[in-house]
Structure formats: C-alpha cells, structure tokens
Design an enzyme around this catalytic site. Structure first.
Site, PDB file in Angstrom:
ATOM      1  CD  GLU A 418      -3.236  -1.078   1.887  1.00 40.34           C
ATOM      2  OE1 GLU A 418      -3.463  -0.046   2.535  1.00 40.34           O
ATOM      3  OE2 GLU A 418      -3.941  -2.094   1.948  1.00 40.34           O
TER       4      GLU A 418
HETATM    5  C1  LIG Z   1       2.198  -9.969   1.129  1.00 41.61           C
HETATM    6  C2  LIG Z   1       1.936  -9.058  -0.014  1.00 41.61           C
HETATM    7  C3  LIG Z   1       0.638  -8.672  -0.301  1.00 41.61           C
HETATM    8  C4  LIG Z   1       0.374  -7.835  -1.399  1.00 41.61           C
HETATM    9  N1  LIG Z   1      -0.928  -7.554  -1.738  1.00 41.61           N
HETATM   10  C5  LIG Z   1      -1.183  -6.907  -2.910  1.00 41.61           C
HETATM   11  C6  LIG Z   1      -2.518  -6.777  -3.407  1.00 41.61           C
HETATM   12  O1  LIG Z   1      -3.491  -7.185  -2.761  1.00 41.61           O
HETATM   13  N2  LIG Z   1      -2.704  -6.197  -4.623  1.00 41.61           N
HETATM   14  C7  LIG Z   1      -1.656  -5.723  -5.366  1.00 41.61           C
HETATM   15  O2  LIG Z   1      -1.893  -5.197  -6.457  1.00 41.61           O
HETATM   16  N3  LIG Z   1      -0.374  -5.801  -4.913  1.00 41.61           N
HETATM   17  C8  LIG Z   1      -0.113  -6.392  -3.709  1.00 41.61           C
HETATM   18  N4  LIG Z   1       1.178  -6.523  -3.259  1.00 41.61           N
HETATM   19  C9  LIG Z   1       2.256  -5.882  -3.985  1.00 41.61           C
HETATM   20  C10 LIG Z   1       2.846  -4.702  -3.232  1.00 41.61           C
HETATM   21  O3  LIG Z   1       1.955  -3.626  -3.287  1.00 41.61           O
HETATM   22  C11 LIG Z   1       4.234  -4.411  -3.861  1.00 41.61           C
HETATM   23  O4  LIG Z   1       5.112  -5.381  -3.342  1.00 41.61           O
HETATM   24  C12 LIG Z   1       4.717  -3.023  -3.573  1.00 41.61           C
HETATM   25  O5  LIG Z   1       3.974  -2.106  -4.326  1.00 41.61           O
HETATM   26  C13 LIG Z   1       6.188  -2.839  -3.927  1.00 41.61           C
HETATM   27  O6  LIG Z   1       6.442  -3.271  -5.225  1.00 41.61           O
HETATM   28  P1  LIG Z   1       7.637  -4.295  -5.498  1.00 41.61           P
HETATM   29  O7  LIG Z   1       7.585  -5.351  -4.477  1.00 41.61           O
HETATM   30  O8  LIG Z   1       7.602  -4.721  -6.911  1.00 41.61           O
HETATM   31  O9  LIG Z   1       8.952  -3.437  -5.248  1.00 41.61           O
HETATM   32  P2  LIG Z   1       9.757  -2.578  -6.314  1.00 41.61           P
HETATM   33  O10 LIG Z   1       8.865  -1.561  -6.946  1.00 41.61           O
HETATM   34  O11 LIG Z   1      10.538  -3.488  -7.191  1.00 41.61           O
HETATM   35  O12 LIG Z   1      10.755  -1.790  -5.356  1.00 41.61           O
HETATM   36  C14 LIG Z   1      11.946  -2.356  -4.787  1.00 41.61           C
HETATM   37  C15 LIG Z   1      12.515  -1.333  -3.815  1.00 41.61           C
HETATM   38  O13 LIG Z   1      12.825  -0.123  -4.500  1.00 41.61           O
HETATM   39  C16 LIG Z   1      12.124   0.979  -3.913  1.00 41.61           C
HETATM   40  N5  LIG Z   1      11.732   1.896  -4.986  1.00 41.61           N
HETATM   41  C17 LIG Z   1      11.021   1.632  -6.100  1.00 41.61           C
HETATM   42  N6  LIG Z   1      10.867   2.741  -6.844  1.00 41.61           N
HETATM   43  C18 LIG Z   1      11.497   3.738  -6.174  1.00 41.61           C
HETATM   44  C19 LIG Z   1      11.700   5.129  -6.421  1.00 41.61           C
HETATM   45  N7  LIG Z   1      11.196   5.737  -7.491  1.00 41.61           N
HETATM   46  N8  LIG Z   1      12.397   5.839  -5.515  1.00 41.61           N
HETATM   47  C20 LIG Z   1      12.879   5.255  -4.391  1.00 41.61           C
HETATM   48  N9  LIG Z   1      12.734   3.968  -4.117  1.00 41.61           N
HETATM   49  C21 LIG Z   1      12.059   3.203  -4.993  1.00 41.61           C
HETATM   50  C22 LIG Z   1      10.927   0.342  -3.217  1.00 41.61           C
HETATM   51  O14 LIG Z   1      10.441   1.142  -2.152  1.00 41.61           O
HETATM   52  C23 LIG Z   1      11.550  -0.949  -2.710  1.00 41.61           C
HETATM   53  O15 LIG Z   1      12.268  -0.680  -1.532  1.00 41.61           O
HETATM   54  C24 LIG Z   1       1.454  -7.340  -2.163  1.00 41.61           C
HETATM   55  C25 LIG Z   1       2.767  -7.713  -1.855  1.00 41.61           C
HETATM   56  C26 LIG Z   1       3.010  -8.559  -0.808  1.00 41.61           C
HETATM   57  C27 LIG Z   1       4.426  -8.980  -0.551  1.00 41.61           C
END
Ligand SMILES: Cc1cc2nc3c(=O)[nH]c(=O)nc-3n(C[C@H](O)[C@H](O)[C@H](O)COP(=O)(O)OP(=O)(O)OC[C@H]3O[C@@H](n4cnc5c(N)ncnc54)[C@H](O)[C@@H]3O)c2cc1C
Length: 630
Positions: A418
């Site tokens: 979120e």
């Molecule tokens: C248990 C669980 C439940 C979830 N439930 C849902 C759900 O119901 N529906 C859904 O759609 N998604 C869901 N998600 C997905 C979740 O919202 C994403 O994991 C989250 O948005 C982060 O994306 P990512 O994991 O791909 O990280 P990435 O985007 O790959 O980021 C990796 C790291 O880089 C940082 N980062 C990325 N971009 C930037 C930037 N521009 N500047 C600085 N730092 C940056 C991030 O903060 C993170 O630390 C869930 C994930 C988990 C693990």
C-alpha cells in the site's frame, strides 16, 4: 516486457494525481509553515447514534474472535479455517464499509479501523483479509466511483460475505504502474483481458476482483490504465499459485492469470484511463486500515512488555527497572498513544468529510508502519531469548504462548505494501512541494519555454513576497502562545516553530536544487519524516487536551519530548549527511569495485531462475489452485 523510461513513468504517476485541493488540509498547511489547529478543532467526536450501533457490532465481533479464532492453528496450518471466514461473513464483517442500503453495516472509518485493530489482535492474516477486501477490493472503488447499477449488482453480494481482491501488481509492475502489461482489448460489448497479476491478497479465495489493465488507444477509446470488476470464475481466469511469505501465514495471496477473459463494458469502474486515479483515490482513506493494525500492534507490545518486564527478575531487579529496558517500554507507551491519536483524528476528519485527509492518511500509514516495526523489535529485545522463540515452542516448554516473533514477521510487510516507505516519502513530498510547483514549476522545468518561465517568475514573485514573511515569526515564538493547552503548550509552540522552519528549509532546497530536488530523496524523506512527527505531536496534544485525562496528558508530554529529539536530529541531518557520498559509493558497488568484500561466503544468488519471472500471454498450463469455501 513494456519499456518505459523514467520520464514516462513519472508522467503516468503525475497524471494519476488528484491535482485539486477542494477542501482544507491540515497536513498540507503544516508543510507550508502554518499550524492550522483550527482545522482539527475541536477534537472531532463520533456521531453518538451510529457509535452505539458500531459498539454493539464490536462487542459481537470480540466475542466471535475469542470463541472461534485459534491463532496458533492458523500459524501452524497456514490457513484461516472456512468456518472463521463464514462466521465473519455472517456477522457482517465483509460489509463493514458498505452502506446499510446495500446490506452492509455502514461503519464510520473510526469504527471500521477499531474493528480491524481488534481482528488483527486475534490474527493479523484475518485483518489483512478484511482490509484488502474492503479498503482496496471491490467495495471501496465502487462506493466512490461505481454506477448505481454496479453498486446494486455487487455491493449486496460483498456485504453478505463474498470476498474481493485488488489486482494491480505484476511481475514487472511494483511501485511503477507505467510498466503495466496486462491488457484489455475492446471487443463487441466489452473487453478481452490478458495478463498475469502477482501477489493479490485474497486472490485465491475472492469471487469478485478489481483488475487494472491497459486499454490500447483506438477509435472511440481514449485508452490507458483502467479498473474493471471481474467475476473470478469467468472462463480464462486461473489462480496459478498461492504465495507464501515471511509472515501473514494465513494470507490467501495469489498469482492470477487472465487469458482472453471477456469482461462486459458495464464492468468498467469510472471510465477508461481512470484506473490509477481510482486506485490512488481509493487509497486516500483505504490507507487508514493499515495503521489501524499497527496501533493494535502497539497495544499488544505495551501489554506484553508491561507484564513481562515486571515479572522477569535479573540482576536483582525486575528488568523493567533497568534503565535500558525502561526506555524501551516508555517509547512503546508514548508512541502507541500518539499513533492512536493520529489515526483517530484522521478517521474522524475523514468521517465528517470536512477536510482533505490525503496527506494525513499517508503520514499515519508511513509513521504507523515504521514505528510499529521499531516497537515490535524493541519488544523482542525486552523479551530477550523468549522474544526470538515461537509461541508454539514456548508453550511446549510450559511457558506462556506469546508470539512476539510472529508479530515482528507479520508487521514487516506494512512498510512495503500500500505504498512502500520510499514511495510514501516521494508521494507526500510531492504534495508538500505542490504549492511551490504550482506557482514556480515552470521556472524549474527544463522543458518550459522562456515565455512560460517568465510568466512563472512573475507569479512566483507575488506568491513568495506574501508567503516568505509569514515564515519569520509566529505564535510558536510568543512565550504564552497556545496557553489554552496548559503544560502541552510548550510542545505546540515547538510544532509551530518547526513547521515554519520546515517550510523555510523546503523553500531553500527548491531554490538551491531547483528541478534536481526531486532526486534528493534523502532530503525529501527527512522533510516528510519531520512532517509526520509534527502531525503526531499535534494529534497527541489535541487528544490529551480534549480528553482531559491526566494519564493521556503524561503520555502526550512524553511522546512530544521523545519526538522533539527525533525532529532536531532530522533537521540537523537535512544539511549534514552522507547522501551524496552514499550515492557515489553505490555506483562503485554496482561497478564491482568492492567485489572482494563479498568473498568468504557461498554464492548468495542462485544461478537458476530469473530475477523477475517473465510471462507470455496464453492459456494457463497449471492447475487452478483456487480455494472454495465449504
Ligand atoms: C504480502 C503481499 C501482499 C500484497 N498484496 C497486494 C494486493 O493485494 N494487490 C496488489 O496489487 N499488490 C499487492 N502486493 C504488492 C505490493 O503492493 C508491492 O510489493 C509493492 O507495491 C512494492 O512493489 P515491489 O515489491 O515490486 O517493489 P519494487 O517496486 O521493485 O521496489 C523495490 C525497492 O525499491 C524501492 N523503490 C522503487 N521505486 C522507487 C523510487 N522511485 N524511488 C525510491 N525507491 C524506490 C521500493 O520502495 C523498494 O524498496 C502485495 C505484496 C506482498 C508482498
């Protein structure tokens, strides 16, 4: 894979932003150097008639949880039993936020959050189930953007206990939605949906889904990321996996494939191209549910710490009497008080619809998830070795089954989903500097023409001539300022002075770095963290003052004293830090300069597998692992 450069990614995020501020915002004013307590005064109170009804529901919910939820069994089996889900459905817990005319309970945000707090204390996967269902799942976007027909068709089903999920994330789409590759092709009467969605909470169980997909631009179709309501048992939908995590073992989280799935045109939420705006607006209040569970975690930490640290004697004293442990317990007590004040205030402001609470909700999500993690970590330390031992193992040795390690594992995800902490920093900073960008944006935009820059220069001149002098002096410098708050006035004076300082520092940074400011994430993160502390201090003081309870006043005073030290350290670090050095060092890390440092351990990264799984459109080749309730 969709190729998107940095500029396009930003444009997509910017286009989804709600640019208008139609109602006042306490948080926005705080970043502009104005402590507008009048916007949150008097401390809002829940409507007595609806509150009584809600309290009745909370009593029934509590009794149900005590009688039916076995946290240890959910941890052991990694599964919430069908009868628990059904029972919650019968109580109306899936319709807490749905209006009564559609069969829901129509709870206020305040009571909805109280319910989540309670459910989370029985088992956090259960509160995640309810929150994903109604804070981001089908009910909330339909409530805000649905047509009367959509509401009539779906809300009664959801209120009666059908589960919903929200599917935005893809293997290649995490924080950056511009890379979305799921598509919805317009066809006669509707769309054909193709794509793979990752990590959908409730995805294995849900019967109704909100799915985000790209509609290609064509004649009669403006295209863009669009939100759809999709029946989960439509032909072509396959639940390919149930994912497993560090914590939240009972979470029903899926990989879901859509292959040529027909979705009727009537199932578009809002309009084509509005999907991200809908997701962001949904989260404006949807974000409150996560800190509700963090407040619940704080209460749990306090209760365990208080009882354990009084009982456990080491070196001749209960451990609570050793200063190092006492400091942790004081931190947990004060922080829980302030977090609850922030949450309650944000909920009540959202309920009376007087203020725009998007900044406050984002701040309480950020602060709540970060602080709950620190509190749980401190509790592990207070419990010593027992903090690291599982509840089942403790019970097997005849000790109390207290799952502090489970709490830590379950809480960790709150800093990621979120809106990760890093993204929340950027999102809030964007709003905090919005006033500057709206008057001076063209001056710092490298692509703006000279004419636009000149016009912006004139506009900015007028704005800053009026605004800057207001940052010099204020009530925070008047010795008797905020006198009505008694002993807490000193803290509000600090908040007022710090708010003006925060605005001055932001203005100075804008002038110094201009368009490069958006890349100064260390700086922006600290600006936002200071804003969060100031909001927390304000809320704690307001609550203590309104409730006129001596214990609350003590906790608010303690919190403000602790918070003030953090604020001062953050201000100092704005200009004295290793940010630039760290960025350079990381470049060298990535260039391989320090490879020798990685020697001495076995290879960390396996040869097999991809970093991010790729997917190809087409029918699923694996068995559907959907869970159907008995
Ligand atoms: C248990 C669980 C439940 C979830 N439930 C849902 C759900 O119901 N529906 C859904 O759609 N998604 C869901 N998600 C997905 C979740 O919202 C994403 O994991 C989250 O948005 C982060 O994306 P990512 O994991 O791909 O990280 P990435 O985007 O790959 O980021 C990796 C790291 O880089 C940082 N980062 C990325 N971009 C930037 C930037 N521009 N500047 C600085 N730092 C940056 C991030 O903060 C993170 O630390 C869930 C994930 C988990 C693990």
């Amino acid at each position: 894979m969709t190729t998107v450069d940095e500029k396009q990614a930003r444009q997509v995020a910017e286009a989804a932003r709600e640019t208008q501020w139609r109602k006042p915002s306490f948080g926005k004013e705080l970043f502009l150097g104005r402590l507008r307590l009048d916007l949150v005064q008097p401390w809002p109170e829940p409507d007595p008639a609806t509150a009584e009804q809600a309290e009745g529901f909370l009593d029934k919910l509590r009794a149900f949880l005590v009688a039916n939820v076995d946290n240890a069994a959910i941890e052991r089996d990694g599964r919430i039993p069908d009868e628990v889900i059904r029972g919650l459905g019968e109580l109306g817990a899936f319709g807490m936020k749905i209006d009564q005319k559609y069969g829901g309970l129509g709870l206020s945000n305040l009571h909805y959050c109280r319910a989540l707090q309670l459910v989370g204390s029985a088992n956090p996967s259960l509160s995640a189930l309810l929150s994903a269902h109604q804070s981001i799942g089908v009910p909330q976007p339909l409530k805000l953007f649905g047509t009367p027909e959509q509401k009539q068709a779906y809300l009664p089903r959801l209120a009666a206990g059908e589960v919903s999920a929200f599917l935005l994330t893809e293997p290649d789409v995490g924080s950056d939605p511009a890379r979305m590759s799921s598509t919805a092709r317009p066809v006669n009467g509707g769309y054909r949906l193709d794509g793979v969605k990752l990590w959908a909470t409730n995805g294995t169980l849900a019967t109704l889904l909100v799915v985000m997909a790209q509609v290609p631009k064509s004649d009669g179709h403006r295209g863009g990321i669009t939100a759809f309501v999709v029946e989960a048992d439509s032909p072509g939908v396959t639940i390919e996996r149930r994912n497993e995590f560090l914590g939240l073992r009972g979470l029903e989280n899926s990989v879901t494939r859509f292959h040529d799935v027909f979705v009727p045109a009537d199932n578009v939420i809002g309009a084509e191209g509005k999907g991200l705006r809908i997701a962001l607006t949904t989260l404006n209040t949807g974000r409150l549910s996560l800190p509700a569970m963090c407040v619940g975690a704080g209460k749990y930490c306090l209760s365990v710490a208080r009882q354990w640290a009084a009982d456990r004697v080491q070196w001749g004293l209960p451990v609570a009497r050793h200063e190092a442990v006492a400091k942790k317990i004081a931190f947990i007590a004060a922080t829980t008080y302030a977090m609850e004040a922030m949450l309650d205030l944000s909920c009540m402001l959202a309920d009376d619809d007087r203020n725009d609470i998007r900044i406050e909700a984002a701040l309480v999500k950020l602060f709540g998830s970060e602080m709950a993690w620190v509190m749980a970590d401190e509790l592990v330390q207070v419990r010593g070795g027992r903090g690291y031992e599982t509840a089942a193992s403790l019970a097997a040795r005849g000790e109390k089954a207290i799952g502090v390690e489970q709490l830590l594992r379950d809480l960790r995800i709150n800093r990621i989903f979120e809106g990760s902490t890093e993204i929340m920093h950027l999102l809030i900073a964007r709003e905090a500097v919005d006033a500057h960008l709206s008057v001076a944006g063209d001056i710092i935009d490298p692509e703006a023409s000279l004419g636009r820059k000149a016009k912006a220069g004139a506009r900015a001149g007028g704005f800053y001539a009026r605004w800057l002098p207001t940052l010099a002096v204020g009530r925070g410098q008047v010795p008797g300022g905020f006198g009505g708050y008694g002993p807490l006035a000193v803290h509000l004076r600090f908040v007022e002075r710090s708010s003006r300082k925060l605005a001055r520092e932001t203005f100075y940074a804008m002038a110094r770095w201009q368009g490069r400011l958006e890349r100064k994430q260390g700086f922006l993160g600290r600006i936002v963290d200071i804003g969060a502390e100031l909001f927390a201090m304000s809320a704690a003081c307001m609550r203590a003052h309104a409730q006129a309870d001596p214990a609350g006043r003590e906790l608010a005073d303690l919190f403000c004293k602790q918070s003030r030290l953090r604020v001062e350290a953050l201000f100092a670090a704005l200009w004295d830090n290793t940010d630039a050095l760290d960025v350079q060092a990381t470049r060298r890390v990535l260039d391989g300069r320090y490879l020798a440092l990685e020697e001495g351990v076995l290879p960390a990264v396996p040869q097999a597998g991809e970093w991010v799984s790729s997917w190809a459109p087409g029918p699923s080749t694996v068995e559907d692992v959907r869970r159907r309730l008995e």
